[in-house]
Write a protein that holds these residues in place. Structure first.
Motif, PDB file in Angstrom:
ATOM      1  N   ALA A  29       0.787  -1.263  -0.191  1.00  0.00           N
ATOM      2  CA  ALA A  29      -0.004   0.065  -0.015  1.00  0.00           C
ATOM      3  C   ALA A  29       0.942   1.221   0.055  1.00  0.00           C
ATOM      4  O   ALA A  29       2.002   1.200   0.357  1.00  0.00           O
ATOM      5  CB  ALA A  29      -0.802  -0.072   1.181  1.00  0.00           C
ATOM      6  N   CYS A  30       0.521   2.474  -0.677  1.00  0.00           N
ATOM      7  CA  CYS A  30       0.980   3.533  -0.673  1.00  0.00           C
ATOM      8  C   CYS A  30       0.129   4.544  -0.086  1.00  0.00           C
ATOM      9  O   CYS A  30      -1.022   4.720  -0.502  1.00  0.00           O
ATOM     10  CB  CYS A  30       1.476   3.891  -1.978  1.00  0.00           C
ATOM     11  N   GLU A  31       0.499   5.325   1.041  1.00  0.00           N
ATOM     12  CA  GLU A  31      -0.047   6.289   1.785  1.00  0.00           C
ATOM     13  C   GLU A  31       0.539   7.331   2.256  1.00  0.00           C
ATOM     14  O   GLU A  31       1.435   7.198   3.002  1.00  0.00           O
ATOM     15  CB  GLU A  31      -1.050   5.537   2.951  1.00  0.00           C
ATOM     16  N   SER A  32       0.194   8.623   2.070  1.00  0.00           N
ATOM     17  CA  SER A  32       0.994   9.795   2.427  1.00  0.00           C
ATOM     18  C   SER A  32       0.613  10.367   3.654  1.00  0.00           C
ATOM     19  O   SER A  32       1.152  11.140   4.204  1.00  0.00           O
ATOM     20  CB  SER A  32       1.080  10.737   1.092  1.00  0.00           C
ATOM     21  N   ASP A  33      -0.533  10.105   4.055  1.00  0.00           N
ATOM     22  CA  ASP A  33      -1.441  10.582   5.311  1.00  0.00           C
ATOM     23  C   ASP A  33      -0.726   9.919   6.484  1.00  0.00           C
ATOM     24  O   ASP A  33      -1.204   8.799   6.607  1.00  0.00           O
ATOM     25  CB  ASP A  33      -2.879  10.502   5.027  1.00  0.00           C
ATOM     26  N   SER A  35      -1.663   9.816   9.691  1.00  0.00           N
ATOM     27  CA  SER A  35      -2.801   8.870  10.455  1.00  0.00           C
ATOM     28  C   SER A  35      -3.188   7.872   9.452  1.00  0.00           C
ATOM     29  O   SER A  35      -3.483   6.853  10.529  1.00  0.00           O
ATOM     30  CB  SER A  35      -3.970   9.922  10.677  1.00  0.00           C
ATOM     31  N   SER A  36      -3.464   7.907   8.320  1.00  0.00           N
ATOM     32  CA  SER A  36      -3.821   6.633   7.302  1.00  0.00           C
ATOM     33  C   SER A  36      -2.745   5.449   7.557  1.00  0.00           C
ATOM     34  O   SER A  36      -2.816   4.274   7.478  1.00  0.00           O
ATOM     35  CB  SER A  36      -4.284   6.712   6.256  1.00  0.00           C
ATOM     36  N   GLN A  37      -1.366   5.933   7.446  1.00  0.00           N
ATOM     37  CA  GLN A  37      -0.267   5.345   7.791  1.00  0.00           C
ATOM     38  C   GLN A  37      -0.185   4.365   8.933  1.00  0.00           C
ATOM     39  O   GLN A  37       0.007   3.209   8.972  1.00  0.00           O
ATOM     40  CB  GLN A  37       1.014   5.764   7.631  1.00  0.00           C
ATOM     41  N   GLY A  52       5.342   5.580   1.740  1.00  0.00           N
ATOM     42  CA  GLY A  52       4.680   6.907   1.955  1.00  0.00           C
ATOM     43  C   GLY A  52       4.494   7.591   0.701  1.00  0.00           C
ATOM     44  O   GLY A  52       3.947   8.578   0.887  1.00  0.00           O
ATOM     45  N   SER A  53       4.954   7.048  -0.251  1.00  0.00           N
ATOM     46  CA  SER A  53       4.864   7.958  -1.739  1.00  0.00           C
ATOM     47  C   SER A  53       4.623   6.974  -2.781  1.00  0.00           C
ATOM     48  O   SER A  53       5.420   5.955  -2.879  1.00  0.00           O
ATOM     49  CB  SER A  53       5.903   8.734  -1.674  1.00  0.00           C
ATOM     50  N   MET A  54       4.067   7.287  -3.723  1.00  0.00           N
ATOM     51  CA  MET A  54       4.022   6.605  -5.019  1.00  0.00           C
ATOM     52  C   MET A  54       5.033   7.129  -5.720  1.00  0.00           C
ATOM     53  O   MET A  54       5.645   6.052  -7.016  1.00  0.00           O
ATOM     54  CB  MET A  54       2.613   6.656  -6.004  1.00  0.00           C
ATOM     55  N   CYS A  63      10.084   1.370   3.835  1.00  0.00           N
ATOM     56  CA  CYS A  63       8.827   0.436   4.208  1.00  0.00           C
ATOM     57  C   CYS A  63       8.537   0.975   5.591  1.00  0.00           C
ATOM     58  O   CYS A  63       9.329   0.722   6.444  1.00  0.00           O
ATOM     59  CB  CYS A  63       9.152  -0.947   3.940  1.00  0.00           C
ATOM     60  N   LEU A  64       7.189   1.274   5.965  1.00  0.00           N
ATOM     61  CA  LEU A  64       7.009   1.818   7.200  1.00  0.00           C
ATOM     62  C   LEU A  64       6.530   0.555   7.996  1.00  0.00           C
ATOM     63  O   LEU A  64       6.303   0.749   9.198  1.00  0.00           O
ATOM     64  CB  LEU A  64       5.634   2.628   6.927  1.00  0.00           C
ATOM     65  N   VAL A  65       6.408  -0.662   7.515  1.00  0.00           N
ATOM     66  CA  VAL A  65       5.769  -2.173   8.022  1.00  0.00           C
ATOM     67  C   VAL A  65       7.235  -2.559   8.682  1.00  0.00           C
ATOM     68  O   VAL A  65       7.254  -2.798   9.922  1.00  0.00           O
ATOM     69  CB  VAL A  65       5.203  -2.923   7.589  1.00  0.00           C
ATOM     70  N   SER A  66       8.567  -2.718   7.879  1.00  0.00           N
ATOM     71  CA  SER A  66       9.526  -3.273   8.288  1.00  0.00           C
ATOM     72  C   SER A  66      10.520  -2.267   8.852  1.00  0.00           C
ATOM     73  O   SER A  66      11.459  -2.722   9.642  1.00  0.00           O
ATOM     74  CB  SER A  66      10.183  -3.919   7.217  1.00  0.00           C
ATOM     75  N   GLY A  67      10.427  -1.022   8.668  1.00  0.00           N
ATOM     76  CA  GLY A  67      11.467   0.113   8.970  1.00  0.00           C
ATOM     77  C   GLY A  67      12.759  -0.053   8.373  1.00  0.00           C
ATOM     78  O   GLY A  67      13.614   0.390   8.893  1.00  0.00           O
ATOM     79  N   ARG A  68      12.490  -0.346   7.063  1.00  0.00           N
ATOM     80  CA  ARG A  68      13.947  -0.473   6.367  1.00  0.00           C
ATOM     81  C   ARG A  68      13.495  -0.229   4.814  1.00  0.00           C
ATOM     82  O   ARG A  68      12.234  -0.241   4.570  1.00  0.00           O
ATOM     83  CB  ARG A  68      14.674  -1.848   6.515  1.00  0.00           C
ATOM     84  N   TRP A  69      14.486   0.067   3.817  1.00  0.00           N
ATOM     85  CA  TRP A  69      14.469   0.279   2.712  1.00  0.00           C
ATOM     86  C   TRP A  69      13.982  -1.110   1.992  1.00  0.00           C
ATOM     87  O   TRP A  69      14.782  -2.142   2.253  1.00  0.00           O
ATOM     88  CB  TRP A  69      15.842   0.971   2.170  1.00  0.00           C
ATOM     89  N   MET A  70      13.011  -0.911   1.242  1.00  0.00           N
ATOM     90  CA  MET A  70      12.442  -2.069   0.581  1.00  0.00           C
ATOM     91  C   MET A  70      12.190  -1.988  -0.871  1.00  0.00           C
ATOM     92  O   MET A  70      11.726  -0.958  -1.251  1.00  0.00           O
ATOM     93  CB  MET A  70      11.227  -2.978   1.045  1.00  0.00           C
TER      94      MET A  70
END
Length: 129
Positions: A29-33, A35-37, A52-54, A63-70
């Motif tokens: 998923a890509c989400e810039s907001d 609160s939605s993230q 966080g960006s397309m 990646c905001l789930v893994s906390g690393r570059w993916m």
């Protein structure tokens, strides 16, 4: 069912499919907001990757789930949903969606707010031709 979502509504499609008894894998998923993230990443089954960006994500993103570059997943999704115009006129988001579609050839594509994606008027007025 392999699902990928961009900008807005990242929780809706996978949740609806699960409620209908359809097994799905939300590959990204890509989400810039912010609160939605937070909402997306706190789900019982968050997307495998949350960016966080397309724009520029085809080269990989944090990646905001893994906390690393993916890197972007190189799988062909069954369903791709993009709301490229949700935050006002942004042709770059629309072009990022088109690039993803061309490269990954999803079986089913849903594009939302296409009029907004290309709109130039800051007051959200449609052009009168």
């Amino acid at each position: 069912l392999i699902v990928a979502t961009d900008c807005g509504g990242g929780i809706g499609p996978p949740s609806a499919l699960v409620e209908l008894g359809v097994k799905c894998r939300h590959i990204f998923a890509c989400e810039s907001d912010p609160s939605s993230q937070q909402l997306l990443s706190s789900q019982a089954e968050p997307p495998e990757r949350l960016f966080g960006s397309m724009i520029g994500r085809d080269r990989g993103c944090f990646c905001l789930v893994s906390g690393r570059w993916m890197p972007m997943p190189h799988e062909q999704p069954d369903l791709y949903i993009s709301n490229a115009g949700v935050h006002g006129p942004n042709p770059d988001r629309f072009l990022a969606a088109v690039k993803y579609i061309m490269e990954h050839q999803p079986h089913l594509v849903i594009l939302e707010d296409l009029v907004v994606a290309g709109r130039e008027d800051p007051n959200w007025n449609l052009h009168t031709d």
